[in-house]
Design an enzyme around this catalytic site. Structure first.
Site, mmCIF file in Angstrom:
data_model
loop_
_atom_site.group_PDB
_atom_site.id
_atom_site.type_symbol
_atom_site.label_atom_id
_atom_site.label_comp_id
_atom_site.label_asym_id
_atom_site.label_seq_id
_atom_site.Cartn_x
_atom_site.Cartn_y
_atom_site.Cartn_z
ATOM 1 N N ASP A 149 -1.107 1.296 -4.582
ATOM 2 C CA ASP A 149 -2.058 0.274 -5.058
ATOM 3 C C ASP A 149 -3.435 0.870 -5.375
ATOM 4 O O ASP A 149 -4.402 0.133 -5.617
ATOM 5 C CB ASP A 149 -2.161 -0.911 -4.087
ATOM 6 C CG ASP A 149 -2.819 -0.559 -2.766
ATOM 7 O OD1 ASP A 149 -2.578 0.547 -2.257
ATOM 8 O OD2 ASP A 149 -3.581 -1.399 -2.234
ATOM 9 N N SER A 169 0.824 -1.206 0.000
ATOM 10 C CA SER A 169 0.000 0.000 0.000
ATOM 11 C C SER A 169 0.865 1.267 0.000
ATOM 12 O O SER A 169 1.687 1.421 -0.883
ATOM 13 C CB SER A 169 -0.976 -0.042 1.167
ATOM 14 O OG SER A 169 -2.011 0.874 0.953
HETATM 15 MG MG MG Z 1 -3.423 1.438 -0.519
#
Ligand code: MG
Length: 455
Positions: free
Chosen positions: A243, A97
């Site tokens: 992401d 992330s």
């Molecule tokens: Mg993320």
């Protein structure tokens, strides 16, 4: 500090210092065994270490008989949608992330594209612990198929939503700066903007994982993109995390709205057109619940963590929601935070309202948020400390959904344990910065005193 963290939302670790191919392959074997050797979708966020983690994970999956549908570099919400659409037993995203470049990790999905919940995650850990892997013989190994079209299909479904009018957006010929932070957004965000007739200035649009700045899309990391908006005279900037489940907005003045306002701007458009229940986590700004109330919609609150929000949304049949840190969830598309649908809703709002982004923000409820951390000493039991803190404030209005949230007038302050670090997170919100700061300071001081007195 631990270099490998395992929590309900998956695995995260530092490559070369905790996160190794052995660990990854073991998890893949456990996950594939849990999926009973049925097909699994996989995508990754373009990190430099992604190739290593991806191959190690795929090896584990095919060893237990799972066919693998490989989307290549793909956003987390794309993998979530494709897991459901391709009728797979599971979905995997190789990503850490917003963490810095040395990190990588794994997010694990259920067949419906939601993250695994704590109970499901525990089953996978148990299989791994017991080494109860269902290995297959040479003739029953899984096969890998490449699937190239996932970003286009994701966009197609966003543009087909009844609340999005691509013709109307195209007519406005927006000039948009898009910062894809060299992650999965690079393969989808410019494409979306192209289809919406925008003139694009793409920053960090090579999906090579070499992050040109600290990847978390918070204002202190966005000075270059803010300058770019002013330099090009753009209508706005869209910024995603690696992401692409989180989206941050920058106005035509080159000013970050703050991530909390992504869900507020998107919700201000959406709830005007479709009323129903709203669900957010308990750390989300009051701006969205205030907006929802104006449109006659009720808001419910959950613990922090996407799976807690999405499960509750499904239970109550929510029409809109998400997490305050830029995570818009539109259940009609899928139950997951999605920067792509967030971007489409914001552009739709700008074209319908015929207002500038700074003007939209100015007429939304105004709140200031202050965040702090409390470092805990090694022998502190965070849970016990939070109980003492709760007792201290028992005569005031408190909410115990996640940690302790103290509510006073139009302001609140929350203290909760981090899932990933030995710290307590303090977050305060008020209509002015001074009040928010004072409340955060008060709770930090009281908590630190209580911790000292307990030893
Ligand atoms: Mg993320």
């Amino acid at each position: 500090m631990a270099r490998l963290m395992i929590s309900v939302s998956g695995i995260r670790g530092i490559v070369g210092d905790g996160l190794s191919p052995e660990i990854v392959t073991q998890f893949a074997q456990a996950y594939g065994t849990y999926c009973e050797g049925k097909p699994v979708v996989i995508g990754w966020d373009a990190r430099v270490s992604g190739e290593m983690v991806h191959r190690a994970f795929v090896a584990g999956l095919i060893s237990v008989g799972c066919d693998v549908i490989d989307l290549g570099i793909a956003a987390t919400p794309t993998v979530q949608m494709m897991t459901e659409k391709l009728d797979c037993a599971g979905g995997i995203i190789i990503t850490a992330s917003h963490n810095p470049i040395m990190w990588n990790g794994i997010k694990m999905l259920a067949p419906d594209g939601l993250f695994l919940d704590a109970e499901q995650g525990a089953k996978i850990l148990e299989i791994r612990e017991n080494k109860a892997f269902a290995f297959k013989s040479w003739d029953k190994l899984g096969k890998v198929t490449k699937y190239e079209n996932s970003a286009a299909e994701h966009i197609e479904q966003v543009l087909a939503l009844p609340y999005i009018n691509p013709m109307q957006i195209r007519a406005r010929k927006f000039k948009v700066v898009a910062d894809c932070i060299n992650g999965a957004g690079s393969v989808i965000l410019p494409k979306l903007l192209g289809e919406l007739g925008c003139e694009c200035i793409i920053l960090n649009g090579e999906p090579n994982g070499i992050f040109a700045r600290t990847p978390e899309p918070v204002p202190e990391n966005l000075t270059v993109v803010c300058q770019s908006v002013k330099q090009h005279g753009a209508d706005l900037a869209l910024v995603v995390d690696p992401d692409s489940d989180r989206l941050a907005l920058i106005s035509e003045k080159g000013e970050p709205l703050g991530e909390e306002y992504t869900i507020a701007v998107a919700g201000d458009y959406f709830l005007k057109h479709r009323q129903g229940k709203v669900v957010v986590n308990v750390s989300t700004s009051q701006a969205l619940p205030d907006i929802a109330r104006e449109y006659g919609c009720e808001t419910e609150f959950t613990r922090v963590g996407e799976i807690n929000v999405t499960k509750h949304m499904r239970e109550v049949g929510a029409v809109f929601g998400g997490e305050g840190n830029g995570g818009v969830i539109l259940p009609e598309l899928h139950l997951g935070r999605d920067a792509i649908v967030g971007a489409a809703l914001v552009l739709q709002h700008l074209s319908s309202a015929n207002e500038k982004l700074s003007e939209i923000k100015a007429r939304l409820p105004q709140y200031e948020i202050v965040k702090m951390k409390i470092e805990l000493s090694e022998n502190t039991d965070a849970k016990a400390l939070l109980q003492v803190l709760t007792a201290r404030y028992k005569n005031e209005q408190i909410d115990l959904t996640d940690g302790m949230k103290l509510i006073r007038n139009k302001s609140w302050v929350q203290v909760r344990a981090s899932n990933t670090e030995p710290i307590l997170r303090v977050m305060a919100e008020a209509q002015d910065r001074e009040t928010a700061l004072a409340m955060a300071e008060e709770l930090r001081t009281v908590t630190e005193e209580l911790e000292k007195n307990n030893h």
